[in-house]
Design a protein around this motif. Structure first.
Motif, PDB file in Angstrom:
ATOM      1  N   UNK A 107     -33.672 -95.962 -54.568  1.00  0.00           N
ATOM      2  CA  UNK A 107     -33.899 -96.240 -55.986  1.00  0.00           C
ATOM      3  C   UNK A 107     -34.002 -94.973 -56.812  1.00  0.00           C
ATOM      4  N   UNK A 108     -34.733 -93.986 -56.304  1.00  0.00           N
ATOM      5  CA  UNK A 108     -34.820 -92.689 -56.986  1.00  0.00           C
ATOM      6  C   UNK A 108     -33.433 -92.063 -57.078  1.00  0.00           C
ATOM      7  N   UNK A 109     -32.714 -92.091 -55.952  1.00  0.00           N
ATOM      8  CA  UNK A 109     -31.411 -91.442 -55.906  1.00  0.00           C
ATOM      9  C   UNK A 109     -30.397 -92.048 -56.848  1.00  0.00           C
ATOM     10  N   UNK A 110     -30.394 -93.370 -56.986  1.00  0.00           N
ATOM     11  CA  UNK A 110     -29.352 -93.979 -57.824  1.00  0.00           C
ATOM     12  C   UNK A 110     -29.602 -93.705 -59.306  1.00  0.00           C
ATOM     13  N   UNK A 111     -30.861 -93.482 -59.703  1.00  0.00           N
ATOM     14  CA  UNK A 111     -31.118 -93.098 -61.080  1.00  0.00           C
ATOM     15  C   UNK A 111     -30.680 -91.651 -61.318  1.00  0.00           C
ATOM     16  N   UNK A 112     -30.989 -90.775 -60.369  1.00  0.00           N
ATOM     17  CA  UNK A 112     -30.574 -89.372 -60.502  1.00  0.00           C
ATOM     18  C   UNK A 112     -29.056 -89.239 -60.517  1.00  0.00           C
ATOM     19  N   UNK A 113     -28.371 -90.027 -59.679  1.00  0.00           N
ATOM     20  CA  UNK A 113     -26.914 -89.944 -59.578  1.00  0.00           C
ATOM     21  C   UNK A 113     -26.203 -90.789 -60.628  1.00  0.00           C
ATOM     22  N   UNK A 114     -26.959 -91.543 -61.403  1.00  0.00           N
ATOM     23  CA  UNK A 114     -26.418 -92.392 -62.466  1.00  0.00           C
ATOM     24  C   UNK A 114     -25.531 -93.501 -61.921  1.00  0.00           C
ATOM     25  N   UNK A 115     -25.925 -94.042 -60.789  1.00  0.00           N
ATOM     26  CA  UNK A 115     -25.192 -95.168 -60.222  1.00  0.00           C
ATOM     27  C   UNK A 115     -25.520 -95.327 -58.759  1.00  0.00           C
ATOM     28  N   UNK A 116     -25.532 -96.581 -58.276  1.00  0.00           N
ATOM     29  CA  UNK A 116     -25.723 -96.795 -56.841  1.00  0.00           C
ATOM     30  C   UNK A 116     -24.422 -96.450 -56.119  1.00  0.00           C
ATOM     31  N   UNK A 117     -24.436 -96.509 -54.806  1.00  0.00           N
ATOM     32  CA  UNK A 117     -23.264 -96.101 -54.025  1.00  0.00           C
ATOM     33  C   UNK A 117     -22.034 -96.947 -54.353  1.00  0.00           C
ATOM     34  N   UNK A 118     -22.223 -98.257 -54.519  1.00  0.00           N
ATOM     35  CA  UNK A 118     -21.089 -99.106 -54.863  1.00  0.00           C
ATOM     36  C   UNK A 118     -20.524 -98.779 -56.230  1.00  0.00           C
ATOM     37  N   UNK A 289     -18.314 -83.296 -64.997  1.00  0.00           N
ATOM     38  CA  UNK A 289     -19.712 -83.013 -65.311  1.00  0.00           C
ATOM     39  C   UNK A 289     -19.807 -82.222 -66.605  1.00  0.00           C
ATOM     40  N   UNK A 290     -20.890 -82.445 -67.341  1.00  0.00           N
ATOM     41  CA  UNK A 290     -21.165 -81.690 -68.558  1.00  0.00           C
ATOM     42  C   UNK A 290     -22.401 -80.833 -68.308  1.00  0.00           C
ATOM     43  N   UNK A 291     -22.203 -79.632 -67.783  1.00  0.00           N
ATOM     44  CA  UNK A 291     -23.316 -78.744 -67.498  1.00  0.00           C
ATOM     45  C   UNK A 291     -23.781 -78.833 -66.055  1.00  0.00           C
ATOM     46  N   UNK A 292     -24.650 -77.914 -65.674  1.00  0.00           N
ATOM     47  CA  UNK A 292     -25.110 -77.836 -64.288  1.00  0.00           C
ATOM     48  C   UNK A 292     -26.260 -78.799 -63.989  1.00  0.00           C
ATOM     49  N   UNK A 293     -27.058 -79.133 -64.989  1.00  0.00           N
ATOM     50  CA  UNK A 293     -28.209 -80.011 -64.744  1.00  0.00           C
ATOM     51  C   UNK A 293     -27.767 -81.394 -64.259  1.00  0.00           C
ATOM     52  N   UNK A 294     -26.795 -82.057 -64.915  1.00  0.00           N
ATOM     53  CA  UNK A 294     -26.335 -83.346 -64.394  1.00  0.00           C
ATOM     54  C   UNK A 294     -25.733 -83.230 -62.996  1.00  0.00           C
ATOM     55  N   UNK A 295     -25.031 -82.114 -62.733  1.00  0.00           N
ATOM     56  CA  UNK A 295     -24.439 -81.917 -61.412  1.00  0.00           C
ATOM     57  C   UNK A 295     -25.525 -81.807 -60.352  1.00  0.00           C
ATOM     58  N   UNK A 296     -26.546 -81.014 -60.632  1.00  0.00           N
ATOM     59  CA  UNK A 296     -27.640 -80.832 -59.670  1.00  0.00           C
ATOM     60  C   UNK A 296     -28.356 -82.152 -59.406  1.00  0.00           C
ATOM     61  N   UNK A 297     -28.637 -82.890 -60.454  1.00  0.00           N
ATOM     62  CA  UNK A 297     -29.306 -84.188 -60.289  1.00  0.00           C
ATOM     63  C   UNK A 297     -28.454 -85.165 -59.497  1.00  0.00           C
ATOM     64  N   UNK A 298     -27.168 -85.183 -59.783  1.00  0.00           N
ATOM     65  CA  UNK A 298     -26.273 -86.109 -59.087  1.00  0.00           C
ATOM     66  C   UNK A 298     -26.184 -85.785 -57.605  1.00  0.00           C
ATOM     67  N   UNK A 299     -26.152 -84.501 -57.262  1.00  0.00           N
ATOM     68  CA  UNK A 299     -26.082 -84.095 -55.861  1.00  0.00           C
ATOM     69  C   UNK A 299     -27.355 -84.489 -55.115  1.00  0.00           C
ATOM     70  N   UNK A 300     -28.496 -84.248 -55.739  1.00  0.00           N
ATOM     71  CA  UNK A 300     -29.768 -84.634 -55.113  1.00  0.00           C
ATOM     72  C   UNK A 300     -29.846 -86.146 -54.975  1.00  0.00           C
ATOM     73  N   UNK A 301     -29.462 -86.853 -56.021  1.00  0.00           N
ATOM     74  CA  UNK A 301     -29.499 -88.311 -55.980  1.00  0.00           C
ATOM     75  C   UNK A 301     -28.597 -88.895 -54.917  1.00  0.00           C
ATOM     76  N   UNK A 302     -27.398 -88.355 -54.789  1.00  0.00           N
ATOM     77  CA  UNK A 302     -26.463 -88.850 -53.776  1.00  0.00           C
ATOM     78  C   UNK A 302     -27.015 -88.634 -52.370  1.00  0.00           C
TER      79      UNK A 302
END
Length: 357
Positions: A107-118, A289-302
């Motif tokens: 649940x934490x990860x899908x919010x950080x990555x802006x989407x669940x795996x599917x 990606x727009x900037x490094x912050x969304x990229x970092x969050x998405x990687x952690x979330x995934x």
């Protein structure tokens, strides 16, 4: 054998067990991909809206998908086209602690990555390069959690508190509910979904596609159940889920093992279905990606989703819809904690420090 098994028999005889399983996975995936792309189905979006007090269209679509999956699967079971007790996730022990911790992490990860795996898989097929990166990280961490360096940790946590009797808990049986109770529960959720749909004035087309995601889950169950009665070798009765299949598909294309199975067709099928749907509606476009912050969050979330989904025994689709449709005890628990993890992350992080979309 059922009527469906009789229909499929010539195909299975001609292709063989493994290729037939992969074909059924491909068909299930295409239906899922088209329906998910057109309906905008996403658990992450539903949880975020609910956390913000919004009974939105995205929440409606999630309830519609979940309810139709339950209705279709339970209806198929009453018709003898499916037997939940034979499903792999029901026939093996489940982990209560894994469902709790894995659900929270997912649940934490899908919010950080802006989407669940599917959802990431569907978005990647429509040209979203952010989802491509996140999806690859998710698949790699899932494989590490399945049989790599994270597997011992996953096994240790999952083994602390497991279901008794050598199998998972069937909620309907545990509650001593009569035959047909699962269908009645699904119809109750469907009534809620339709009430929300009327409130949000959602068009018929989107409702049909939202229901189509649930239908894809039932289709996978029915096809693999029919194949199990025809195959010479044991066949897993399964349906749409993306944690294990993403890991297995990644290794298939990296190492090309000889064995074909449902998983190997499912993931490419979703990509193909979503891609064709995006092309047909002119919604395919490359996004980064727009900037490094969304990229970092998405990687952690995934990464959190990869480990959390494997620990929980399924992702937002695998546990949340597929396992939920046959009332697997740990699947319902994992889904509950996915909601908790996602809502808490949105409340504590996104609502205080919003990032650009």
């Amino acid at each position: 054998m059922s009527v469906l098994s009789d229909i499929l028999l010539p195909l299975v005889d001609r292709l063989g067990d493994g290729p037939s399983a992969a074909l059924f996975g491909l068909i299930t995936g295409v239906v899922f991909g088209v329906a998910a792309q057109r309906s905008r189905f996403c658990l992450r979006a539903a949880t975020v809206d609910f956390a913000r007090g919004q009974l939105s269209d995205r929440l409606t679509i999630w309830f519609l998908t979940f309810s139709t999956a339950v209705v279709w699967v339970q209806g198929a079971q009453l018709l003898g086209l499916m037997r939940a007790s034979d499903a792999r996730m029901m026939a093996v022990p489940g982990s209560w602690l894994g469902a709790i911790l894995g659900g929270l992490l997912f649940g934490v990860g899908m919010v950080l990555a802006r989407g669940c795996s599917g959802r990431l898989l569907v978005l990647a097929a429509t040209g979203n390069l952010r989802s491509v990166v996140s999806g690859l990280i998710f698949a790699v961490v899932a494989q590490m959690s399945l049989s790599g360096m994270l597997a011992p940790l996953r096994d240790r946590i999952a083994g602390v508190w497991v279901t008794s009797g050598g199998q998972n808990l069937d909620l309907l049986s545990a509650l001593h509910l009569p035959q047909g109770a699962g269908l009645a529960i699904g119809l109750g959720f469907a009534a809620l979904a339709l009430g929300l749909a009327r409130h949000n004035r959602i068009g018929a087309s989107r409702l049909i596609f939202g229901a189509g995601v649930g239908f894809a889950v039932a289709l996978g169950w029915v096809l693999t159940f029919a194949l199990s009665s025809l195959a010479f070798e044991p066949v897993q009765i399964e349906s749409a889920t993306f944690t294990g299949p993403s890991a297995n598909t990644l290794m298939f294309f990296l190492t090309r093992p000889a064995v074909l199975e449902f998983d190997i067709g499912l993931v490419p099928g979703v990509v193909l279905g979503a891609f064709l749907a995006a092309l047909a509606t002119r919604e395919f476009r490359f996004q980064g990606f727009e900037g490094t912050a969304p990229l970092r969050r998405a990687m952690i979330g995934a990464a959190l989703m990869g480990f959390g989904g494997m620990l929980a025994g399924g992702c937002a689709i695998g546990a949340g819809v597929t396992g939920g449709s046959i009332f697997v005890g740990t699947a319902w628990l994992a889904l509950f904690f996915m909601w908790i993890g996602a809502m808490a992350t949105d409340l504590l992080l996104d609502q205080r420090h919003p990032l650009p979309a």
